[in-house]
Design an enzyme around this catalytic site. Structure first.
Site, PDB file in Angstrom:
ATOM      1  N   SER A 136       0.860  -1.188   0.000  1.00  0.00           N
ATOM      2  CA  SER A 136       0.000   0.000   0.000  1.00  0.00           C
ATOM      3  C   SER A 136       0.892   1.233   0.000  1.00  0.00           C
ATOM      4  CB  SER A 136      -0.864   0.013   1.261  1.00  0.00           C
ATOM      5  OG  SER A 136      -1.567   1.241   1.364  1.00  0.00           O
ATOM      6  N   TYR A 149      -2.013  -0.300  10.563  1.00  0.00           N
ATOM      7  CA  TYR A 149      -2.084  -0.751   9.163  1.00  0.00           C
ATOM      8  C   TYR A 149      -0.770  -0.427   8.455  1.00  0.00           C
ATOM      9  CZ  TYR A 149      -3.770  -1.022   4.302  1.00  0.00           C
ATOM     10  OH  TYR A 149      -3.922  -1.330   2.968  1.00  0.00           O
TER      11      TYR A 149
HETATM   12  N1  LIG Z   1      -8.688  -0.573  -1.504  1.00  0.00           N
HETATM   13  C1  LIG Z   1      -7.715   0.232  -1.115  1.00  0.00           C
HETATM   14  O1  LIG Z   1      -7.885   1.451  -1.005  1.00  0.00           O
HETATM   15  C2  LIG Z   1      -6.353  -0.338  -0.841  1.00  0.00           C
HETATM   16  C3  LIG Z   1      -5.257   0.526  -0.806  1.00  0.00           C
HETATM   17  C4  LIG Z   1      -3.989   0.019  -0.552  1.00  0.00           C
HETATM   18  C5  LIG Z   1      -3.823  -1.327  -0.343  1.00  0.00           C
HETATM   19  N2  LIG Z   1      -4.891  -2.171  -0.369  1.00  0.00           N
HETATM   20  C6  LIG Z   1      -4.651  -3.589  -0.118  1.00  0.00           C
HETATM   21  O2  LIG Z   1      -5.238  -4.360  -1.137  1.00  0.00           O
HETATM   22  C7  LIG Z   1      -5.543  -5.652  -0.630  1.00  0.00           C
HETATM   23  C8  LIG Z   1      -6.941  -6.054  -1.056  1.00  0.00           C
HETATM   24  O3  LIG Z   1      -7.867  -5.181  -0.446  1.00  0.00           O
HETATM   25  P1  LIG Z   1      -9.218  -4.709  -1.156  1.00  0.00           P
HETATM   26  O4  LIG Z   1      -9.157  -3.230  -1.252  1.00  0.00           O
HETATM   27  O5  LIG Z   1      -9.492  -5.490  -2.375  1.00  0.00           O
HETATM   28  O6  LIG Z   1     -10.260  -5.008   0.018  1.00  0.00           O
HETATM   29  P2  LIG Z   1     -11.431  -6.103   0.130  1.00  0.00           P
HETATM   30  O7  LIG Z   1     -12.395  -5.937  -0.980  1.00  0.00           O
HETATM   31  O8  LIG Z   1     -11.931  -5.995   1.520  1.00  0.00           O
HETATM   32  O9  LIG Z   1     -10.667  -7.473  -0.058  1.00  0.00           O
HETATM   33  C9  LIG Z   1      -9.954  -8.106   0.992  1.00  0.00           C
HETATM   34  C10 LIG Z   1      -9.895  -9.582   0.693  1.00  0.00           C
HETATM   35  O10 LIG Z   1      -9.168 -10.236   1.719  1.00  0.00           O
HETATM   36  C11 LIG Z   1      -9.927 -11.346   2.211  1.00  0.00           C
HETATM   37  N3  LIG Z   1      -9.621 -11.559   3.617  1.00  0.00           N
HETATM   38  C12 LIG Z   1      -9.725 -10.657   4.634  1.00  0.00           C
HETATM   39  N4  LIG Z   1      -9.381 -11.227   5.791  1.00  0.00           N
HETATM   40  C13 LIG Z   1      -9.063 -12.521   5.507  1.00  0.00           C
HETATM   41  C14 LIG Z   1      -8.634 -13.624   6.289  1.00  0.00           C
HETATM   42  N5  LIG Z   1      -8.489 -13.516   7.625  1.00  0.00           N
HETATM   43  N6  LIG Z   1      -8.404 -14.800   5.670  1.00  0.00           N
HETATM   44  C15 LIG Z   1      -8.589 -14.931   4.346  1.00  0.00           C
HETATM   45  N7  LIG Z   1      -8.954 -13.919   3.546  1.00  0.00           N
HETATM   46  C16 LIG Z   1      -9.197 -12.735   4.126  1.00  0.00           C
HETATM   47  C17 LIG Z   1     -11.387 -10.936   1.991  1.00  0.00           C
HETATM   48  O11 LIG Z   1     -12.233 -12.063   1.797  1.00  0.00           O
HETATM   49  P3  LIG Z   1     -13.154 -12.760   2.903  1.00  0.00           P
HETATM   50  O12 LIG Z   1     -13.800 -11.669   3.693  1.00  0.00           O
HETATM   51  O13 LIG Z   1     -14.100 -13.574   2.084  1.00  0.00           O
HETATM   52  O14 LIG Z   1     -12.203 -13.584   3.707  1.00  0.00           O
HETATM   53  C18 LIG Z   1     -11.282 -10.218   0.650  1.00  0.00           C
HETATM   54  O15 LIG Z   1     -11.325 -11.142  -0.411  1.00  0.00           O
HETATM   55  C19 LIG Z   1      -5.332  -5.586   0.882  1.00  0.00           C
HETATM   56  O16 LIG Z   1      -4.085  -6.172   1.215  1.00  0.00           O
HETATM   57  C20 LIG Z   1      -5.286  -4.106   1.169  1.00  0.00           C
HETATM   58  O17 LIG Z   1      -4.521  -3.790   2.304  1.00  0.00           O
HETATM   59  C21 LIG Z   1      -6.162  -1.702  -0.616  1.00  0.00           C
END
Ligand SMILES: NC(=O)c1ccc[n+]([C@@H]2O[C@H](COP(=O)([O-])OP(=O)(O)OC[C@H]3O[C@@H](n4cnc5c(N)ncnc54)[C@H](OP(=O)(O)O)[C@@H]3O)[C@@H](O)[C@H]2O)c1
Length: 270
Positions: A136, A149
């Site tokens: 991130s 985070y």
């Molecule tokens: N969106 C942003 O603004 C942003 C910015 C920078 C970095 N990121 C990073 O991008 C990555 C993906 O995030 P996203 O934005 O796509 O959010 P998201 O839609 O909430 O996706 C998160 C994913 O992780 C899974 N997950 C969460 N906890 C888990 C656990 N304990 N075991 C297994 N799976 C788990 C969730 O699925 P289940 O709930 O089905 O388990 C979901 O598929 C993350 O690492 C996040 O830190 C996001």
């Protein structure tokens, strides 16, 4: 044929990445997250063969269970590992303490390291192969109420750079993607999307998926999404006092958006 495993594939960036990888001829996908129904629906809708493992990545036995799944269902082949699953719970250190740091590290760092440890032998055997870690921009620049985070993502970045250097000669490329604000279930960025002034800084998951493709099969070292966010990282090194002043000002509080994890479980770790 290339077997690719994506964690956090049930929603957001992980789901968009699965859809992007499925367009490559000969891909076989392994989808990992907790919600089985979402994984099943996605696997059934993909234009390529796909299996799934519904697990909580923080559970002790999960790395070995995922490896056993790859051995049983995909002949032990693995050409691409996308470590994408992650979450954020907002709150100041005074309010949320070590418990909040611990739960971020457990999912965003320890789970990545543990899964990679279990699957690295398969990636080495399949070389040329690749790992992409989804970090991130918060792993370069930290804001108020996101310290736990940020700490987990700073750790992931440091470890990723080292792994890149170690595995290069063995044919396992280690890439990294650093998204900024991306509209997903977990990070809806509602506060930013509601205002015309800030709406433009929010990206779509498909843009990150393309960057993940570039940093995995494409062999790139790292990508910010969107690219100009790299300037914030450079400024943090070149002008730390300026960056600290700006990020501790009143206007910067708008940049700490609420997350789905906050709503599900409250800001304070239970
Ligand atoms: N969106 C942003 O603004 C942003 C910015 C920078 C970095 N990121 C990073 O991008 C990555 C993906 O995030 P996203 O934005 O796509 O959010 P998201 O839609 O909430 O996706 C998160 C994913 O992780 C899974 N997950 C969460 N906890 C888990 C656990 N304990 N075991 C297994 N799976 C788990 C969730 O699925 P289940 O709930 O089905 O388990 C979901 O598929 C993350 O690492 C996040 O830190 C996001």
């Amino acid at each position: 044929m290339a077997v690719a495993l994506v964690t956090g594939a049930s929603t957001g960036i992980g789901k968009a990445t699965a859809l992007r990888l499925a367009r490559d001829p000969g891909t076989e996908l392994v989808l990992v997250a907790r919600r089985e129904e979402l994984l099943r629906e996605l696997a059934d809708s993909l234009p390529c063969p796909a299996t799934y493992v519904a697990v909580d990545l923080t559970d002790d036995d999960v790395p070995q269970r995922v490896r056993a799944h790859l051995e049983a269902e995909h002949g032990g082949a693995l050409h691409l590992l996308v470590n994408n699953a992650g979450a954020a719970w907002r709150g100041s250190f005074a309010e949320t303490g070590y418990a909040n740091v611990h739960r971020h590290m457990e999912l965003n760092f320890d789970a990545v390291v543990r899964l990679t440890e279990a699957l690295l032998p398969l990636l080495r055997k399949a070389a040329p192969s690749a790992i992409v870690n989804v970090a991130s921009t918060a792993g370069r620049v930290s804001r108020a109420r996101t310290g736990a985070y940020s700490a987990s993502k700073f750790a992931l970045i440091g470890w990723t750079d080292s792994l890149y250097a170690e595995e290069k000669a063995l044919g396992v490329h280690v890439g990294m993607v650093l998204p900024g604000f991306v509209r997903t279930e977990g990070f809806p960025a509602t506060e930013l999307r509601e205002k015309a002034l800030t709406r433009w800084i929010v990206s779509e998951p498909e843009t990150v998926a393309e960057a993940i493709h570039q940093c995995g099969p494409g062999g790139r070292a790292e990508r910010y999404v969107p690219r100009p966010y790299g300037a914030a990282a450079a400024l943090r090194i070149l002008a730390p006092s300026l960056v600290r002043r700006v990020l501790s000002g009143g206007a910067a509080s708008n940049l700490t958006t609420s997350t789905a994890a906050d709503q599900d479980q409250g800001s304070n770790p239970g």
